[in-house]
Design an enzyme around this catalytic site. Sequence first.
Site, PDB file in Angstrom:
ATOM      1  CD1 TRP A 110      -2.066  -2.263   1.599  1.00 38.55           C
ATOM      2  CD2 TRP A 110      -3.103  -1.192   0.145  1.00 38.55           C
ATOM      3  NE1 TRP A 110      -3.348  -2.931   1.279  1.00 38.55           N
ATOM      4  CE2 TRP A 110      -3.773  -2.493   0.249  1.00 38.55           C
ATOM      5  CE3 TRP A 110      -3.326  -0.368  -0.927  1.00 38.55           C
ATOM      6  CZ2 TRP A 110      -4.758  -2.758  -0.459  1.00 38.55           C
ATOM      7  CZ3 TRP A 110      -4.655  -0.590  -1.960  1.00 38.55           C
ATOM      8  CH2 TRP A 110      -5.140  -1.804  -1.779  1.00 38.55           C
TER       9      TRP A 110
ATOM     10  CE  LYS B 201      -8.719  -3.061   4.038  1.00 40.16           C
ATOM     11  NZ  LYS B 201      -7.887  -2.529   3.096  1.00 40.16           N
TER      12      LYS B 201
ATOM     13  CG  ASP C 143      -2.961   3.632   4.197  1.00 40.45           C
ATOM     14  OD1 ASP C 143      -3.931   3.602   4.828  1.00 40.45           O
ATOM     15  OD2 ASP C 143      -2.931   3.420   3.079  1.00 40.45           O
TER      16      ASP C 143
HETATM   17  C1  LIG Z   1      -7.239  -1.817   2.296  1.00 40.91           C
HETATM   18  C2  LIG Z   1      -6.181  -0.733   2.208  1.00 40.91           C
HETATM   19  C3  LIG Z   1      -6.328   0.529   1.543  1.00 40.91           C
HETATM   20  C4  LIG Z   1      -7.241   0.441   0.383  1.00 40.91           C
HETATM   21  O1  LIG Z   1      -8.282   1.310   0.500  1.00 40.91           O
HETATM   22  P1  LIG Z   1      -9.459   1.595  -0.308  1.00 40.91           P
HETATM   23  O2  LIG Z   1     -10.426   2.145   0.454  1.00 40.91           O
HETATM   24  O3  LIG Z   1      -9.667   0.330  -1.133  1.00 40.91           O
HETATM   25  O4  LIG Z   1      -8.910   2.521  -1.347  1.00 40.91           O
HETATM   26  C5  LIG Z   1      -5.203   1.179   1.578  1.00 40.91           C
HETATM   27  N1  LIG Z   1      -4.375   1.205   2.496  1.00 40.91           N
HETATM   28  C6  LIG Z   1      -4.121  -0.083   3.415  1.00 40.91           C
HETATM   29  C7  LIG Z   1      -3.160   0.244   4.303  1.00 40.91           C
HETATM   30  C8  LIG Z   1      -4.988  -0.896   3.270  1.00 40.91           C
HETATM   31  O5  LIG Z   1      -5.129  -1.847   3.961  1.00 40.91           O
END
Ligand SMILES: *Cc1c(COP(=O)(O)O)cnc(C)c1O
Length: 363
Positions: A102, A199, A175
């Site tokens: 990511w 999540k 993130d």
């Molecule tokens: C799942 C995930 C994403 C992707 O998120 P979206 O909402 O689908 O854009 C980004 N960063 C991390 C760390 C993730 O686990």
Amino acid sequence: MTSIYNFSAGPAALPSDVRQQIKNELDNWQNTGTSVMEVSHRSPEFKALMAENEVLLRDLLNISDAYATLLIPGGAQLQYAMLPMNLSAPDRTTIYHVNGYWGSLAYREAQRFSQIHITTAPPVIPYQPQYSLGYYDPQSLPTDADYFHYTSNETLEGIQWHHLPDSQGVPLCCDMTSDLITRQIDVNDYGMIYASAQKNLGIAGLTLVIIRKDLIGQHQQQLPALMDYQTYFDHHSAYNTPPTFVWYVMSLVLKWCQQQGGLKAIQAANQEKSQKLYDFIDNSQFYNNRVEHDIRSEVNVPFMLKNDSLNEVFLAQSSAAGLKALKGHKAIGGMRASIYNALPLAGVEALIDFMYEFEKDHA
Ligand SMILES: *Cc1c(COP(=O)(O)O)cnc(C)c1O
């Protein structure tokens, strides 16, 4: 009936109490006589939900007045663009630390909007998995950079930061899509934190952005209104019609988190679950996890079978036993158990029992 446990990395399991409550009040939410999906976002009932949601967030994460909480549609990956657009500029510098899948996508997107100082070797395409936090010399960072970006939990590799990276005072932007609300953090350590909801915060459709208020509205560019943090701040994240159902589910999930005893209790539960699973894997000759102990994720546990040719049988039999979505991401292979907040200890124990029996049958 056997219990079903959903190990999906995202969209991930919801607490069963939350699913039940959605079902119970689907036809008549708050005595409106309709579902929450059909209520105006300008109605007093929905405005009360929005306000309550903010109180729950501030309470759970201990967010001070110096920070704004914004709810922005478009997922975490939209923030890969919005963050540099809002906090940097094409002629300014930002720092990206990449130690996983990511993070590499965040870096690639931000290249369009900022001059990037990358702390590690640039990621190659096709993506090659990484299994370390990535070494860099903090003394070599450009201290005039607008921010330092990293990913606290790399969801595919199962790698998690258990300390803060040294950014030499440059504001940290993180993130936290896969681990926000799964453990205690100090928001004051960050300039900005973001996490999409599917999540640990409910279902897909909104991304929570927690940002220091003085960082909002500093950009020198003309941004589309809906790409500008200022717009969300000024309009309590309802400048246009927000995905109201997603917002509603988030408020139920946050209340559930509070009922669990808050982040301290939730963190302890996640540590217990992950420790049990790692202990089992480490003591086995049949399964393995390739991540060093002190950087292992407490919420995503990838594991390989010693014999790769048994993967399909493992997945078919585990699914039949009620253990769903254990397939690893295609960039990594093998299996992955995502054991976020809503996945109970009983689910991890059921998985370990299954793995034990599978090993006995196939070793
Ligand atoms: C799942 C995930 C994403 C992707 O998120 P979206 O909402 O689908 O854009 C980004 N960063 C991390 C760390 C993730 O686990």
